[in-house]
Scaffold this motif. Structure first.
Motif, mmCIF file in Angstrom:
data_model
loop_
_atom_site.group_PDB
_atom_site.id
_atom_site.type_symbol
_atom_site.label_atom_id
_atom_site.label_comp_id
_atom_site.label_asym_id
_atom_site.label_seq_id
_atom_site.Cartn_x
_atom_site.Cartn_y
_atom_site.Cartn_z
ATOM 1 N N ARG A 243 38.392 45.432 37.567
ATOM 2 C CA ARG A 243 37.687 46.696 37.339
ATOM 3 C C ARG A 243 36.819 47.052 38.550
ATOM 4 O O ARG A 243 36.697 48.197 38.935
ATOM 5 N N LEU A 244 36.207 46.036 39.149
ATOM 6 C CA LEU A 244 35.369 46.219 40.335
ATOM 7 C C LEU A 244 35.209 44.860 41.005
ATOM 8 O O LEU A 244 35.122 43.829 40.331
ATOM 9 N N VAL A 245 35.197 44.851 42.329
ATOM 10 C CA VAL A 245 34.925 43.633 43.083
ATOM 11 C C VAL A 245 33.777 43.917 44.033
ATOM 12 O O VAL A 245 33.795 44.916 44.773
ATOM 13 N N GLU A 246 32.759 43.054 44.011
ATOM 14 C CA GLU A 246 31.575 43.228 44.850
ATOM 15 C C GLU A 246 31.423 42.036 45.789
ATOM 16 O O GLU A 246 31.543 40.888 45.367
ATOM 17 N N PHE A 247 31.165 42.329 47.046
ATOM 18 C CA PHE A 247 30.916 41.302 48.049
ATOM 19 C C PHE A 247 29.571 41.571 48.715
ATOM 20 O O PHE A 247 29.206 42.727 48.939
ATOM 21 N N SER A 248 28.884 40.511 49.068
ATOM 22 C CA SER A 248 27.567 40.674 49.693
ATOM 23 C C SER A 248 27.674 41.056 51.164
ATOM 24 O O SER A 248 26.704 41.523 51.746
ATOM 25 N N GLU A 249 28.839 40.848 51.767
ATOM 26 C CA GLU A 249 29.009 41.203 53.176
ATOM 27 C C GLU A 249 30.429 41.725 53.400
ATOM 28 O O GLU A 249 31.299 41.568 52.539
ATOM 29 N N PRO A 250 30.681 42.348 54.559
ATOM 30 C CA PRO A 250 32.019 42.883 54.832
ATOM 31 C C PRO A 250 33.098 41.800 54.754
ATOM 32 O O PRO A 250 32.865 40.657 55.142
ATOM 33 N N MET A 251 34.272 42.173 54.259
ATOM 34 C CA MET A 251 35.362 41.213 54.067
ATOM 35 C C MET A 251 36.656 41.694 54.709
ATOM 36 O O MET A 251 37.741 41.417 54.233
ATOM 37 N N GLY A 252 36.529 42.439 55.793
ATOM 38 C CA GLY A 252 37.733 42.908 56.474
ATOM 39 C C GLY A 252 38.217 44.242 55.943
ATOM 40 O O GLY A 252 37.450 45.028 55.377
ATOM 41 N N ASP A 253 39.489 44.483 56.095
ATOM 42 C CA ASP A 253 40.094 45.768 55.751
ATOM 43 C C ASP A 253 40.014 46.055 54.252
ATOM 44 O O ASP A 253 40.618 45.360 53.436
ATOM 45 N N VAL A 254 39.267 47.086 53.897
ATOM 46 C CA VAL A 254 39.040 47.390 52.490
ATOM 47 C C VAL A 254 40.323 47.820 51.786
ATOM 48 O O VAL A 254 40.525 47.520 50.598
ATOM 49 N N GLU A 255 41.209 48.518 52.498
ATOM 50 C CA GLU A 255 42.455 48.981 51.857
ATOM 51 C C GLU A 255 43.341 47.811 51.447
ATOM 52 O O GLU A 255 43.980 47.848 50.387
ATOM 53 N N THR A 256 43.384 46.771 52.281
ATOM 54 C CA THR A 256 44.175 45.578 51.944
ATOM 55 C C THR A 256 43.635 44.928 50.674
ATOM 56 O O THR A 256 44.395 44.535 49.782
ATOM 57 N N LEU A 257 42.314 44.823 50.587
ATOM 58 C CA LEU A 257 41.693 44.195 49.423
ATOM 59 C C LEU A 257 41.837 45.053 48.172
ATOM 60 O O LEU A 257 42.102 44.537 47.079
ATOM 61 N N GLU A 258 41.687 46.362 48.317
ATOM 62 C CA GLU A 258 41.829 47.243 47.154
ATOM 63 C C GLU A 258 43.264 47.244 46.631
ATOM 64 O O GLU A 258 43.495 47.320 45.422
ATOM 65 N N ALA A 259 44.217 47.109 47.547
ATOM 66 C CA ALA A 259 45.623 47.047 47.125
ATOM 67 C C ALA A 259 45.877 45.764 46.333
ATOM 68 O O ALA A 259 46.628 45.769 45.351
ATOM 69 N N PHE A 260 45.240 44.673 46.729
ATOM 70 C CA PHE A 260 45.431 43.410 46.014
ATOM 71 C C PHE A 260 44.713 43.404 44.673
ATOM 72 O O PHE A 260 45.313 43.097 43.637
ATOM 73 N N PHE A 261 43.426 43.740 44.684
ATOM 74 C CA PHE A 261 42.636 43.671 43.446
ATOM 75 C C PHE A 261 42.930 44.832 42.501
ATOM 76 O O PHE A 261 42.664 44.742 41.307
ATOM 77 N N GLY A 262 43.457 45.935 43.044
ATOM 78 C CA GLY A 262 43.780 47.085 42.207
ATOM 79 C C GLY A 262 42.571 47.858 41.741
ATOM 80 O O GLY A 262 42.592 48.493 40.675
ATOM 81 N N CYS A 263 41.491 47.814 42.516
ATOM 82 C CA CYS A 263 40.260 48.489 42.119
ATOM 83 C C CYS A 263 39.412 48.775 43.358
ATOM 84 O O CYS A 263 39.775 48.412 44.471
ATOM 85 N N ARG A 264 38.271 49.378 43.126
ATOM 86 C CA ARG A 264 37.341 49.679 44.215
ATOM 87 C C ARG A 264 36.654 48.390 44.680
ATOM 88 O O ARG A 264 36.328 47.523 43.876
#
Length: 343
Positions: A161-182
């Motif tokens: 539903r949502l993934v939160e990180f305390s610091e930058p984790m690289g390319d946001v589009e790659t992560l959003e494609a994997f997790f399927g959320c913002r």
């Protein structure tokens, strides 16, 4: 008095197999982390060495987000250690997550805190030491694997539903494609939020017979780990988590351990120590660990171990080491850091 058992970490063979499948040699990781090759053959490592291994993988893969997604999905189920098999073969996703949270205690340093409220289940990533957060790659892999566990277990393309990180984790589009959320960066914590209704989904990998074998053995190991630590060890461990910005009160620690102040004081007396002594030891050990990291300002070290002003810290450190923090760091800091985490 029972002997202190430090948090030693053993990397599962599947970790090195996964890296090899991604074209990364274990030898290269060891060299990049400045660690002996013995870590590849199953030797236990300290928390600091464990973090160094993850940072080395991150440096070698280059692309942080891609490294997270690829390693989270490449692990072969057959290579899972018993602690993970016990989650993969759970009855449903909820049971799998709670088993993961429970047995994570056998695999320090990261821990999981699960909260179910309303339509959401949130899973917060926690560390034994409140400051000593793991490398971004480890943070990302841990949350990614929790979702991957649900996908493999249910056989469904679950989305967070949502993934939160305390610091930058690289390319946001790659992560959003994997997790399927913002994906949210700069958050107060590292957190995975799932729909509670997904937790009710049964696991197609459910294996009751295997769980009947694994669960008692893992529970015994967990009890042994807990019982191997003296009350003093547990108090000092808790103090190290709570030092930042102030002095933890004995009432808070006693409540956390499920006993009265008087009972706690009596047990510590039986172990020939006191709350005050353990607080001093915790501050001393944490000061040494923080000073070994040149990126942490000495004024910040004072705050991190609970001193309101720098002068009080300087006086205490002179009593402990017979030298000023800056002089100690100059002559001992680099060497101490190579020894790994303390306490």
């Amino acid at each position: 008095m029972k002997s202190h058992v430090s948090d030693r970490i053993k990397l599962p063979p599947g970790f090195w197999t996964g890296l090899r499948q991604l074209g990364i040699a274990a030898d290269d990781v060891a060299r990049k982390a400045s660690l002996p090759l013995a870590i590849i053959t199953g030797a236990e490592v300290t928390t600091a060495q464990y973090f160094a291994i993850w940072q080395a993988y991150s440096d070698l893969v280059g692309d942080l987000a891609r490294g997270i997604v690829e390693l989270a999905t490449v692990f072969e189920t057959a290579k899972y250690p018993p602690t993970v098999l016990a989650t993969y073969h759970a009855r449903d996703y909820r049971e799998a997550l709670y088993r993961m949270s429970r047995y994570k205690q056998l695999c320090p340093p990261e821990g999981l805190h699960i909260t179910e409220e309303g339509e959401l289940c949130t899973i917060d990533l926690e560390w034994g030491n409140s400051l000593q957060t793991g490398p971004p790659m480890l943070v990302g892999i841990t949350l990614a694997y929790l979702l991957e566990l649900g996908r493999r277990g249910t056989g469904q393309p679950l989305r967070a539903r949502l993934v939160e990180f305390s610091e930058p984790m690289g390319d946001v589009e790659t992560l959003e494609a994997f997790f399927g959320c913002r994906i949210r960066f700069g958050a107060a914590r590292n957190r995975l939020s799932l729909l509670r209704q997904d937790l009710d989904r049964p696991f197609i990998s459910y294996n009751e017979e295997l769980l009947e074998i694994l669960t008692p053995a893992l529970d015994r190991s967990l009890d042994e780990r807990r019982n191997s630590r003296s009350v003093s060890d547990m108090v000092k461990w808790f103090l190290k988590r709570c030092l930042i910005g102030g002095r933890p009160d004995i009432h808070v620690v006693a409540k956390e351990m499920g006993m009265s102040d008087r009972t706690l004081q009596r047990k510590l007396t039986d172990e020939n120590t006191s709350y005050k002594q353990l607080l001093t030891q915790a501050r001393h050990e944490q000061a040494i660990e923080y000073l070994a990291d040149p990126s942490i300002d000495i004024k910040e070290v004072a705050f991190l171990i609970g001193y309101a002003d720098q002068n009080s810290f300087y006086r205490a450190f002179r009593m402990w080491e017979g030298d000023t923090p800056s002089n100690w760091r100059a002559s001992n800091g680099a060497r101490s850091k190579n020894f790994g985490a303390i306490g």
